[in-house]
Design a protein around this motif. Structure first.
Motif, PDB file in Angstrom:
ATOM      1  N   TRP A  64      -5.341   2.932  -7.022  1.00 41.23           N
ATOM      2  CA  TRP A  64      -6.418   2.244  -6.313  1.00 41.23           C
ATOM      3  C   TRP A  64      -5.963   0.935  -5.700  1.00 41.23           C
ATOM      4  O   TRP A  64      -6.394   0.575  -4.603  1.00 41.23           O
ATOM      5  CB  TRP A  64      -7.699   2.111  -7.145  1.00 41.23           C
ATOM      6  CG  TRP A  64      -7.685   1.269  -8.382  1.00 41.23           C
ATOM      7  CD1 TRP A  64      -7.609   1.711  -9.669  1.00 41.23           C
ATOM      8  CD2 TRP A  64      -7.809  -0.143  -8.469  1.00 41.23           C
ATOM      9  NE1 TRP A  64      -7.653   0.662 -10.545  1.00 41.23           N
ATOM     10  CE2 TRP A  64      -7.790  -0.500  -9.837  1.00 41.23           C
ATOM     11  CE3 TRP A  64      -7.931  -1.169  -7.536  1.00 41.23           C
ATOM     12  CZ2 TRP A  64      -7.881  -1.814 -10.296  1.00 41.23           C
ATOM     13  CZ3 TRP A  64      -8.027  -2.480  -7.979  1.00 41.23           C
ATOM     14  CH2 TRP A  64      -8.002  -2.794  -9.345  1.00 41.23           C
ATOM     15  N   LEU A 121      -4.124   1.841  -2.469  1.00 39.69           N
ATOM     16  CA  LEU A 121      -5.043   2.242  -1.399  1.00 39.69           C
ATOM     17  C   LEU A 121      -5.799   1.041  -0.833  1.00 39.69           C
ATOM     18  O   LEU A 121      -6.011   0.948   0.385  1.00 39.69           O
ATOM     19  CB  LEU A 121      -6.007   3.309  -1.910  1.00 39.69           C
ATOM     20  CG  LEU A 121      -5.358   4.653  -2.255  1.00 39.69           C
ATOM     21  CD1 LEU A 121      -6.376   5.595  -2.882  1.00 39.69           C
ATOM     22  CD2 LEU A 121      -4.699   5.270  -1.035  1.00 39.69           C
ATOM     23  N   GLY A 154       0.808  -1.209   0.000  1.00 40.88           N
ATOM     24  CA  GLY A 154       0.000   0.000   0.000  1.00 40.88           C
ATOM     25  C   GLY A 154       0.842   1.261   0.000  1.00 40.88           C
ATOM     26  O   GLY A 154       0.534   2.229  -0.703  1.00 40.88           O
TER      27      GLY A 154
END
Length: 143
Positions: A120, A123, A100
């Motif tokens: 994305w 995240l 991440g």
């Protein structure tokens, strides 16, 4: 009496299981799914050619994610204790968090290489890692 189940780690297990199902969906869905989920055009084209590589790589990732779900369930107290539980659940948590956080140096050092997929997926992995971390902290004493 057994300790109560840890909700954060139950959620962590569900998240890894969902990720495994999505990877399985890519194998079954073929090139369009590989493209949609950001695996890259080379993977999509290889799948379209009938190469075993995309399915093999994706199946391997699916198995890893299923194992991670099992370890989260074990750490949550939902299934029997798995081997090397403490080390494994910490390693899984660290991998999710690092995956991440890769977004930060990517944005700083190679912002032109940052695709929507990188954003994305980073995240999502960060979220998965934080859920794991919360659960691990909560059950640390019994691991």
């Amino acid at each position: 009496m057994p300790p109560s189940l840890n909700p954060a780690l139950l959620l962590a297990a569900a998240l890894s299981f969902i990720a495994a199902l999505l990877h399985l969906g890519c194998i079954l869905g073929g090139p369009a799914w590989y493209r949609f989920f950001g695996a890259g055009e080379r993977m999509a084209q290889a799948a379209a050619r009938g190469s075993w590589v995309p399915a093999g790589v994706t199946a391997g990732i699916t198995l890893v994610l299923l194992a991670w779900a099992a370890y989260a369930l074990s750490a949550a107290g939902a299934v029997p204790r798995l081997p090397l539980l403490k080390a494994a659940i910490v390693a899984i948590t660290v991998v999710y968090l690092l995956r991440g956080l890769v977004l930060v140096p990517a944005l700083v050092f190679k912002p032109t290489h940052v695709t929507p997929f990188v954003v994305w997926s980073s995240l999502i992995c960060l979220g998965y890692g934080l859920v794991h971390l919360l659960g691990v902290v909560q059950v640390w004493g019994r691991l």
